[in-house]
Design a protein around this motif. Structure first.
Motif, PDB file in Angstrom:
ATOM      1  N   ARG A 190       0.778  -1.024  -0.201  1.00  0.00           N
ATOM      2  CA  ARG A 190      -0.317  -0.281  -0.189  1.00  0.00           C
ATOM      3  C   ARG A 190       0.773   0.887  -0.361  1.00  0.00           C
ATOM      4  O   ARG A 190       0.671   1.912  -0.656  1.00  0.00           O
ATOM      5  CB  ARG A 190      -0.685   0.493   1.019  1.00  0.00           C
ATOM      6  CG  ARG A 190      -1.740  -1.317   0.863  1.00  0.00           C
ATOM      7  CD  ARG A 190      -3.392  -1.015   1.213  1.00  0.00           C
ATOM      8  NE  ARG A 190      -4.242  -2.475   0.931  1.00  0.00           N
ATOM      9  CZ  ARG A 190      -5.302  -2.789   1.715  1.00  0.00           C
ATOM     10  NH1 ARG A 190      -5.390  -1.998   2.704  1.00  0.00           N
ATOM     11  NH2 ARG A 190      -5.636  -3.213   0.966  1.00  0.00           N
ATOM     12  N   SER A 191       1.950   0.787   0.708  1.00  0.00           N
ATOM     13  CA  SER A 191       3.077   2.859   0.743  1.00  0.00           C
ATOM     14  C   SER A 191       3.233   2.863  -0.616  1.00  0.00           C
ATOM     15  O   SER A 191       3.204   3.493  -0.985  1.00  0.00           O
ATOM     16  CB  SER A 191       3.968   2.418   1.513  1.00  0.00           C
ATOM     17  OG  SER A 191       3.354   1.793   3.154  1.00  0.00           O
ATOM     18  N   ALA A 192       3.962   1.275  -1.241  1.00  0.00           N
ATOM     19  CA  ALA A 192       4.447   2.301  -2.306  1.00  0.00           C
ATOM     20  C   ALA A 192       3.123   1.981  -3.364  1.00  0.00           C
ATOM     21  O   ALA A 192       3.742   2.817  -4.649  1.00  0.00           O
ATOM     22  CB  ALA A 192       5.082   0.517  -3.225  1.00  0.00           C
ATOM     23  N   PHE A 193       2.239   1.832  -3.802  1.00  0.00           N
ATOM     24  CA  PHE A 193       0.580   2.119  -4.199  1.00  0.00           C
ATOM     25  C   PHE A 193       1.264   3.935  -3.900  1.00  0.00           C
ATOM     26  O   PHE A 193       0.402   4.324  -5.204  1.00  0.00           O
ATOM     27  CB  PHE A 193      -0.282   1.367  -3.964  1.00  0.00           C
ATOM     28  CG  PHE A 193      -1.645   2.266  -4.679  1.00  0.00           C
ATOM     29  CD1 PHE A 193      -1.633   1.679  -5.472  1.00  0.00           C
ATOM     30  CD2 PHE A 193      -2.244   2.833  -4.049  1.00  0.00           C
ATOM     31  CE1 PHE A 193      -3.669   2.324  -6.405  1.00  0.00           C
ATOM     32  CE2 PHE A 193      -3.788   2.986  -4.608  1.00  0.00           C
ATOM     33  CZ  PHE A 193      -3.888   2.594  -5.464  1.00  0.00           C
ATOM     34  N   THR A 194       0.680   4.468  -2.911  1.00  0.00           N
ATOM     35  CA  THR A 194       0.575   5.906  -2.606  1.00  0.00           C
ATOM     36  C   THR A 194       1.813   6.635  -3.108  1.00  0.00           C
ATOM     37  O   THR A 194       1.791   7.447  -3.397  1.00  0.00           O
ATOM     38  CB  THR A 194       0.632   5.858  -0.803  1.00  0.00           C
ATOM     39  OG1 THR A 194      -0.703   4.834  -0.447  1.00  0.00           O
ATOM     40  CG2 THR A 194       0.594   7.416  -0.976  1.00  0.00           C
ATOM     41  N   ALA A 195       3.183   5.632  -3.093  1.00  0.00           N
ATOM     42  CA  ALA A 195       4.395   7.022  -3.259  1.00  0.00           C
ATOM     43  C   ALA A 195       4.415   6.699  -4.311  1.00  0.00           C
ATOM     44  O   ALA A 195       4.815   7.648  -5.612  1.00  0.00           O
ATOM     45  CB  ALA A 195       5.401   6.029  -3.028  1.00  0.00           C
ATOM     46  N   GLY A 196       3.566   5.550  -5.495  1.00  0.00           N
ATOM     47  CA  GLY A 196       3.414   5.314  -6.753  1.00  0.00           C
ATOM     48  C   GLY A 196       2.627   6.644  -7.257  1.00  0.00           C
ATOM     49  O   GLY A 196       2.269   6.639  -8.966  1.00  0.00           O
ATOM     50  N   GLY A 197       1.966   7.781  -6.830  1.00  0.00           N
ATOM     51  CA  GLY A 197       0.324   8.169  -7.294  1.00  0.00           C
ATOM     52  C   GLY A 197      -0.653   7.567  -6.894  1.00  0.00           C
ATOM     53  O   GLY A 197      -1.508   8.336  -7.396  1.00  0.00           O
ATOM     54  N   GLY A 198      -0.279   6.351  -6.304  1.00  0.00           N
ATOM     55  CA  GLY A 198      -2.343   6.203  -6.370  1.00  0.00           C
ATOM     56  C   GLY A 198      -2.870   5.837  -7.507  1.00  0.00           C
ATOM     57  O   GLY A 198      -4.305   5.731  -7.664  1.00  0.00           O
ATOM     58  N   ASN A 199      -2.311   4.876  -8.954  1.00  0.00           N
ATOM     59  CA  ASN A 199      -2.408   4.379  -9.958  1.00  0.00           C
ATOM     60  C   ASN A 199      -2.147   3.433 -10.421  1.00  0.00           C
ATOM     61  O   ASN A 199      -2.228   3.208 -11.779  1.00  0.00           O
ATOM     62  CB  ASN A 199      -2.687   5.591 -11.105  1.00  0.00           C
ATOM     63  CG  ASN A 199      -1.188   6.347 -10.800  1.00  0.00           C
ATOM     64  OD1 ASN A 199      -0.766   5.835 -10.165  1.00  0.00           O
ATOM     65  ND2 ASN A 199      -0.987   7.561 -11.995  1.00  0.00           N
ATOM     66  N   TYR A 200      -0.918   2.708  -9.756  1.00  0.00           N
ATOM     67  CA  TYR A 200      -0.761   1.709  -9.872  1.00  0.00           C
ATOM     68  C   TYR A 200       1.042   1.671 -10.588  1.00  0.00           C
ATOM     69  O   TYR A 200       1.381   0.685 -10.840  1.00  0.00           O
ATOM     70  CB  TYR A 200      -1.059   0.575 -10.748  1.00  0.00           C
ATOM     71  CG  TYR A 200      -2.435   0.393  -9.899  1.00  0.00           C
ATOM     72  CD1 TYR A 200      -2.484  -0.724  -8.734  1.00  0.00           C
ATOM     73  CD2 TYR A 200      -4.318   0.765 -10.553  1.00  0.00           C
ATOM     74  CE1 TYR A 200      -3.542  -1.055  -8.276  1.00  0.00           C
ATOM     75  CE2 TYR A 200      -4.972  -0.060  -9.138  1.00  0.00           C
ATOM     76  CZ  TYR A 200      -4.990  -1.072  -8.528  1.00  0.00           C
ATOM     77  OH  TYR A 200      -6.008  -1.204  -7.928  1.00  0.00           O
ATOM     78  N   CYS A 201       1.302   3.325 -10.931  1.00  0.00           N
ATOM     79  CA  CYS A 201       2.402   3.248 -11.126  1.00  0.00           C
ATOM     80  C   CYS A 201       3.503   2.774 -10.087  1.00  0.00           C
ATOM     81  O   CYS A 201       2.579   2.920  -8.814  1.00  0.00           O
ATOM     82  CB  CYS A 201       2.133   4.814 -11.666  1.00  0.00           C
ATOM     83  SG  CYS A 201       2.181   5.532 -13.014  1.00  0.00           S
ATOM     84  N   ALA A 202       4.931   2.590 -10.256  1.00  0.00           N
ATOM     85  CA  ALA A 202       5.184   1.787  -8.997  1.00  0.00           C
ATOM     86  C   ALA A 202       6.407   3.241  -9.186  1.00  0.00           C
ATOM     87  O   ALA A 202       6.659   3.936  -9.945  1.00  0.00           O
ATOM     88  CB  ALA A 202       6.157   0.649  -9.275  1.00  0.00           C
ATOM     89  N   PRO A 203       6.505   3.275  -7.012  1.00  0.00           N
ATOM     90  CA  PRO A 203       8.108   3.944  -7.393  1.00  0.00           C
ATOM     91  C   PRO A 203       8.853   3.638  -7.671  1.00  0.00           C
ATOM     92  O   PRO A 203       9.987   2.085  -7.339  1.00  0.00           O
ATOM     93  CB  PRO A 203       7.464   3.625  -5.368  1.00  0.00           C
ATOM     94  CG  PRO A 203       7.136   2.563  -5.019  1.00  0.00           C
ATOM     95  CD  PRO A 203       5.841   2.573  -6.768  1.00  0.00           C
ATOM     96  N   VAL A 204      10.223   4.683  -8.530  1.00  0.00           N
ATOM     97  CA  VAL A 204      11.579   4.416  -8.847  1.00  0.00           C
ATOM     98  C   VAL A 204      12.401   4.991  -8.083  1.00  0.00           C
ATOM     99  O   VAL A 204      12.122   6.168  -7.709  1.00  0.00           O
ATOM    100  CB  VAL A 204      11.021   4.073 -10.370  1.00  0.00           C
ATOM    101  CG1 VAL A 204      10.006   2.724 -10.881  1.00  0.00           C
ATOM    102  CG2 VAL A 204      10.834   5.695 -11.014  1.00  0.00           C
ATOM    103  N   GLN A 205      13.231   4.769  -7.909  1.00  0.00           N
ATOM    104  CA  GLN A 205      14.699   5.898  -7.591  1.00  0.00           C
ATOM    105  C   GLN A 205      15.837   4.649  -8.122  1.00  0.00           C
ATOM    106  O   GLN A 205      15.862   3.611  -8.019  1.00  0.00           O
ATOM    107  CB  GLN A 205      14.990   5.599  -6.059  1.00  0.00           C
ATOM    108  CG  GLN A 205      15.786   6.375  -5.726  1.00  0.00           C
ATOM    109  CD  GLN A 205      15.369   6.924  -3.783  1.00  0.00           C
ATOM    110  OE1 GLN A 205      15.405   5.661  -3.459  1.00  0.00           O
ATOM    111  NE2 GLN A 205      15.874   7.090  -3.158  1.00  0.00           N
ATOM    112  N   ARG A 206      16.881   5.732  -8.799  1.00  0.00           N
ATOM    113  CA  ARG A 206      17.829   5.431  -9.088  1.00  0.00           C
ATOM    114  C   ARG A 206      19.100   4.963  -7.632  1.00  0.00           C
ATOM    115  O   ARG A 206      19.257   5.580  -6.813  1.00  0.00           O
ATOM    116  CB  ARG A 206      19.217   6.817  -9.861  1.00  0.00           C
ATOM    117  CG  ARG A 206      18.416   7.483 -11.391  1.00  0.00           C
ATOM    118  CD  ARG A 206      18.601   8.178 -11.646  1.00  0.00           C
ATOM    119  NE  ARG A 206      20.441   8.587 -11.326  1.00  0.00           N
ATOM    120  CZ  ARG A 206      21.435   8.633 -11.319  1.00  0.00           C
ATOM    121  NH1 ARG A 206      21.202   9.741 -10.240  1.00  0.00           N
ATOM    122  NH2 ARG A 206      22.674   9.114 -10.823  1.00  0.00           N
TER     123      ARG A 206
END
Ligand SMILES: Cc1cc2nc3c(=O)[nH]c(=O)nc-3n(C[C@H](O)[C@H](O)[C@H](O)COP(=O)(O)OP(=O)(O)OC[C@H]3O[C@@H](n4cnc5c(N)ncnc54)[C@H](O)[C@@H]3O)c2cc1C
Length: 512
Positions: free
Chosen positions: A373-389
């Motif tokens: 759920r934290s990943a969902f929120t961090a990704g913007g709440g539309n199933y985009c995934a959070p990414v970081q270099r």
């Protein structure tokens, strides 16, 4: 007929495999009448002299391999009520195939769609974010592994490992999986293989029902008597629970009915992507066009929490693998050719009871869900995934652009600081591990390498108990099986567990 083996035949990687026969004949001093590769591995220790190493089988007379059919259950002993196999992943499919061989016609039920429809639904999810909670990368025909790399190597030493590979070949997998030391089928081939298996099960008198979910069970005096399937109660003589590690609703229901289960350690983290050419260069010393895209497997004990790479997919893609609304989950897949630009792998840290803060067997699921759920929120709440270099992850700052490595996660990405997604202890362990792993494989800590969150469905967070007859100690007739029940950690071990459970069911009715 006497089959003999000849091992340690070395062939430079730029030579054709046709030369193997010539080389082996030279070693033997004659041309054998029968000749087959038994094992093939790559020796990349000397980067200036990469070689394939073979073991071959040969005989002076032609060889005809005959299969002895297994004994079938006598007609009078065949159970009258259905044997229900729940789940069409490798555990369920191999269990069903073996039951048929033993004279028992199973009914396989699968909550998700057949593979063609499943593929369309996953494409829709990736394009629009419309998630079907019964048909996705975890659920549907073929189980969790259908949209995978189809790696078949296993740490287990089951007597059925070879049979599993032979069965995959029988249903359409490339024959080379029988001898490669790191065999893989590829997602494109797997889809055909599972469809062929389904058609065979039906042709042989079994049934496969899609969009059919196990909703509940009834236990009476310690015995499983019936199952509720799509709202209908069905009496059963045995039920194989091969539901995979993501069947959270099923686990909750079964535990509420008194099925005994316990917590199990697992691991969480992220997917890491590098340019495949850099991984191949790091592993091979230069880029050989004829060699397969290189893989790696790394472990780090730099932190008290062990970190390891897992399910590495050369030339692959990061997959949106959630089965629950408002969650973001990663996993990886490759097609047979493994010709994508990026290499990806899970980079995960061990978690256990101390992290869950609860003794409930379901606590691990809650722990996973919170991260998803934290990943969902961090990704913007539309199933985009959070990414970081990687460079930004190590420096603790949100990335603002991709470097040389671009995301392959098809459902969209958003830059973030993954500390917002992962528990602190996991973040700390991953940071230490990235630097440590770089000391063993140059370039692992490449600042442009990309981390995508969250990798949570690495193995089952619980174990459904079973006794020496492979039945639940609290429900005779219930056979916990495969990865979801905690007895497998991949395609091959799930398949062998399916065979083991089928044999246990056969033995039970045979002895009755
Ligand atoms: C993207 C991805 C890539 C992977 N790559 C690899 C790899 O390369 N190599 C490898 O060894 N492993 C890989 N794995 C792991 C591997 O897929 C699993 O270990 C394996 O599939 C487990 O097999 P199983 O039969 O136990 O369960 P699963 O394959 O999970 O199958 C369980 C099935 O049960 C169904 N089900 C669940 N609940 C119910 C219910 N209540 N009623 C009816 N049906 C139900 C599900 O829909 C599912 O189809 C990967 C997994 C994923 C998600």
């Amino acid at each position: 007929m006497s089959l003999r083996t000849l091992s340690d035949i070395k062939l430079p990687v730029d030579k054709s495999e046709k030369e193997l026969f010539v080389l082996a004949s030279k070693k033997l001093g004659k041309k054998p009448a029968y000749f087959a590769i038994k094992k093939k591995s790559l020796d990349a220790r000397d980067k200036d002299n990469l070689r394939f190493v073979y073991t071959v089988e040969f005989s002076d007379t032609p060889v005809k391999k005959e299969e002895i059919p297994l004994e079938k259950l006598p007609a009078g002993k065949v159970p009258q009520k259905p044997v229900l196999v729940v789940g069409s992943g490798p555990a369920g499919l191999f269990c069903a195939l073996r039951l048929l061989e033993r004279g028992i016609r199973p009914i396989v039920i699968e909550r998700g769609a057949p593979v063609e429809e499943r593929e369309r639904k996953i494409d829709t999810f990736i394009a629009t974010g419309a998630l079907d909670e019964n048909t996705n990368v975890q659920f549907g025909e073929g189980g969790a592994g259908t949209f995978s790399d189809g790696k078949l190597n296993t740490q287990t030493h089951s007597k059925w490992n070879k049979e599993v590979l032979q069965t995959f070949v029988r249903f359409g997998a490339p024959e080379e999986i029988l001898w490669l030391n790191k065999p893989h089928i590829g997602s494109d081939n797997l889809k055909k293989v599972v469809k062929n298996m389904r058609e065979y099960i039906v042709k042989e008198g079994g049934q496969v029902r899609f969009h059919t979910r196990l909703e509940d069970i009834r236990i009476q005096n310690g015995e499983l008597v019936s199952a509720t399937v799509n709202g209908e109660s069905v009496e059963v003589s045995a039920l194989v629970l091969a539901v995979g590690h993501s069947a959270r609703d099923t686990f909750e229901k079964l535990l509420a009915r008194g099925v005994k289960a316990s917590q199990k350690d697992f691991a969480v983290g992220v997917r890491i992507e590098h340019l495949q050419e850099k991984i191949s260069f790091a592993q091979y010393g230069k880029n050989y066009p004829l060699l397969p895209a290189a893989d790696y497997k790394l472990v780090s004990h730099a932190d008290e929490r062990a970190v390891f790479t897992f399910c590495m997919c050369p030339g692959g893609f990061v997959m949106p693998a959630t089965s629950e609304k408002e969650g973001v989950v990663t996993n990886g897949m490759s097609n047979y050719a493994r010709d994508g630009v990026n290499a990806n792998s899970a980079l995960i840290a061990q978690v256990s009871r101390a992290d869950f803060n609860s003794d409930s067997p379901l606590a691990g699921i809650e722990f996973q869900r919170k991260i998803e759920r934290s990943a969902f929120t961090a990704g913007g709440g539309n199933y985009c995934a959070p990414v970081q270099r990687v460079e930004d992850f190590l420096a603790g700052k949100t990335s603002d652009k991709f470097g040389s490595v671009r995301a392959t996660y098809g459902a969209g990405t958003r830059f973030c600081d993954l500390r917002a997604v992962l528990p602190d202890g996991v973040t700390t362990a991953l940071k230490k591990a990235i630097a440590d792993m770089d000391s063993r494989m140059k370039g692992f800590a490449d600042g442009d390498a990309l981390l995508t969150g969250a990798e949570t469905r690495t193995s089952s967070p619980l174990r459904i108990e079973r006794d020496e007859t492979l039945q639940s100690p609290t429900a005779t007739g219930l056979y916990p099986c495969g990865e979801g029940a905690g007895y497998a950690g991949g395609i091959t071990s799930a398949a062998t567990d399916g065979l083991r459970v089928a044999e246990a069911i056969f033995a039970r009715f045979y002895e009755k």
